[in-house]
Design a protein around this motif. Structure first.
Motif, PDB file in Angstrom:
ATOM      1  N   ASP A  26       0.859  -1.178   0.000  1.00 35.68           N
ATOM      2  CA  ASP A  26       0.000   0.000   0.000  1.00 35.68           C
ATOM      3  C   ASP A  26       0.901   1.236   0.000  1.00 35.68           C
ATOM      4  O   ASP A  26       1.651   1.457   0.958  1.00 35.68           O
ATOM      5  CB  ASP A  26      -0.880  -0.045   1.259  1.00 35.68           C
ATOM      6  N   VAL A  27       0.805   2.039  -1.072  1.00 39.62           N
ATOM      7  CA  VAL A  27       1.745   3.159  -1.186  1.00 39.62           C
ATOM      8  C   VAL A  27       1.461   4.283  -0.186  1.00 39.62           C
ATOM      9  O   VAL A  27       2.344   5.079   0.122  1.00 39.62           O
ATOM     10  CB  VAL A  27       1.816   3.731  -2.626  1.00 39.62           C
ATOM     11  N   LYS A  28       0.216   4.347   0.324  1.00 38.48           N
ATOM     12  CA  LYS A  28      -0.098   5.383   1.315  1.00 38.48           C
ATOM     13  C   LYS A  28       0.548   5.061   2.661  1.00 38.48           C
ATOM     14  O   LYS A  28       1.251   5.873   3.239  1.00 38.48           O
ATOM     15  CB  LYS A  28      -1.617   5.498   1.480  1.00 38.48           C
ATOM     16  N   SER A  29       0.295   3.849   3.125  1.00 37.43           N
ATOM     17  CA  SER A  29       0.855   3.458   4.431  1.00 37.43           C
ATOM     18  C   SER A  29       2.289   2.955   4.298  1.00 37.43           C
ATOM     19  O   SER A  29       3.003   2.826   5.283  1.00 37.43           O
ATOM     20  CB  SER A  29      -0.003   2.371   5.064  1.00 37.43           C
ATOM     21  N   ARG A  30       2.661   2.688   3.047  1.00 30.97           N
ATOM     22  CA  ARG A  30       3.989   2.127   2.732  1.00 30.97           C
ATOM     23  C   ARG A  30       4.227   0.792   3.424  1.00 30.97           C
ATOM     24  O   ARG A  30       5.339   0.433   3.763  1.00 30.97           O
ATOM     25  CB  ARG A  30       5.107   3.120   3.073  1.00 30.97           C
TER      26      ARG A  30
END
Ligand code: FMN
Length: 321
Positions: free
Chosen positions: A214-218
């Motif tokens: 997930d690129v938001k939460s990395r």
């Protein structure tokens, strides 16, 4: 045979005779009875139950699914009730919910896994000792990417694979399927190991190791960090694996991997599969397996095949049969 003639849709997978070439794939059809009302069981050749091991097993932390373009990445981690509960409670329930309304026995293939060779053999012997006659075959999962000690390790080394299959073979007289992974340098040594150790059939393919971030939460999306890819995206991989396995052996092949429609099933048969199993497609279309049966039947009619087995033998001139 004319265009309207009846097509013989029965197939043999070694000692197992199926009335239909379409089965369900392990882990995507519960313990077999959950889809009553959604799918026409009379069109199925067999049902494969979710993987079962010796003790109840909790599986992996949530989340366990991530949808990706063309497929699904899952890391269920082989959650299961354990073999004792399965034989005492689930198998009789399957008999009541599936076999009774059908008026005949729909072959139940029990998918097993273990944390050691001994555990595989123990589960197999307990399943074989079941006197109800409801269980028709054992499918050994030696290729699940989601449980470190539960499968993958046993299917990634031909010598260990041979030892594990031999142990299960000795422990059980039921028809024995071995479910292999496609992500190996060559199918040949694995197929040969199964053959030499006394397997009756091969199941191909399991999921492919995969990961989603997930690129938001990395962070990795799955609780287990990595998972296994299934669905449309893996279909061409399955076709290649079946094609390679068919060149290496005459053992019957039950093929799975991105079967969403009849064409996908036929393609696998043309690569050398004797029957197919529907997996992830069932999640978006619970009636998929029945529709695929109808589509294969139609294909046979259109092509003048009087039996579905002709699809398999009409193709793959390189096949070793
Ligand atoms: C949610 C899920 C659970 C699965 N559980 C098992 C399992 O318990 N044992 C097993 O051998 N394969 C398991 N599989 C693999 C499938 O049986 C099948 O081999 C694979 O998903 C490829 O077919 P598909 O693309 O049609 O889903 C599972 C697959 C999914 C998606």
């Amino acid at each position: 045979m004319g265009m309207t003639g009846k097509v013989d849709m029965s197939v043999s997978l070694g000692p197992l005779r199926l009335s239909s070439p379409v089965a369900t794939a392990s882990g995507t059809f519960g313990y077999g009875m959950e889809y009553s009302g959604a799918v026409d069981y009379s069109l199925l050749g067999a049902v494969t139950a979710k993987g079962i091991c010796l003790e109840p097993w909790p599986g992996n932390p949530l989340p366990r699914y991530a949808e990706v373009p063309g497929g699904l990445v899952n890391a269920i981690g082989l959650q299961g009730t354990g073999v004792e509960h399965f034989l005492e409670k689930t198998v009789p329930f399957y008999d009541i919910r599936v076999n009774r309304p059908l008026g005949r026995k729909l072959p139940l293939i029990v998918n097993i896994w273990g944390k050691s060779v001994d555990e595989y053999a123990k589960v197999a012997s307990l399943v074989s000792a079941d006197a109800s006659g409801v269980v028709s075959a054992i499918e050994m999962n030696v290729s699940c990417p989601n449980v470190k000690a539960g499968g993958h390790t046993f299917g990634q080394d031909p010598a260990v694979l041979a030892e594990t299959v031999s142990a299960v073979r000795k422990a059980s007289s039921l028809p024995l399927f071995v479910k292999l992974a496609p992500n190996v340098p060559s199918m040949y040594p694995y197929v040969k190991a199964c053959e030499d150790a006394g397997a009756d059939a091969l199941s191909l393919i399991n999921t492919l190791p995969a990961m989603v971030i997930d690129v938001k939460s990395r962070r990795p999306v799955l609780g287990n960090i990595t998972g296994g890819l299934s669905g449309r995206a893996v279909h061409p991989v399955a076709v290649k694996a079946v094609f390679d396995a068919r060149k290496a052996t005459k053992l019957p092949i039950l093929a799975m991997g991105g079967v969403y429609g009849a064409n996908d099933a036929i393609e696998l048969m043309l690569a050398g599969a004797d029957a197919v199993a529907v997996g992830t497609a069932t999640f978006t279309n619970p009636a998929a397996a029945g529709e695929i049966y109808r589509g294969i039947e139609e294909y046979c009619r259109e092509n003048g095949f009087s039996s579905v087995g002709e699809i398999t033998s009409a193709a793959n001139p390189e096949a070793a049969r």
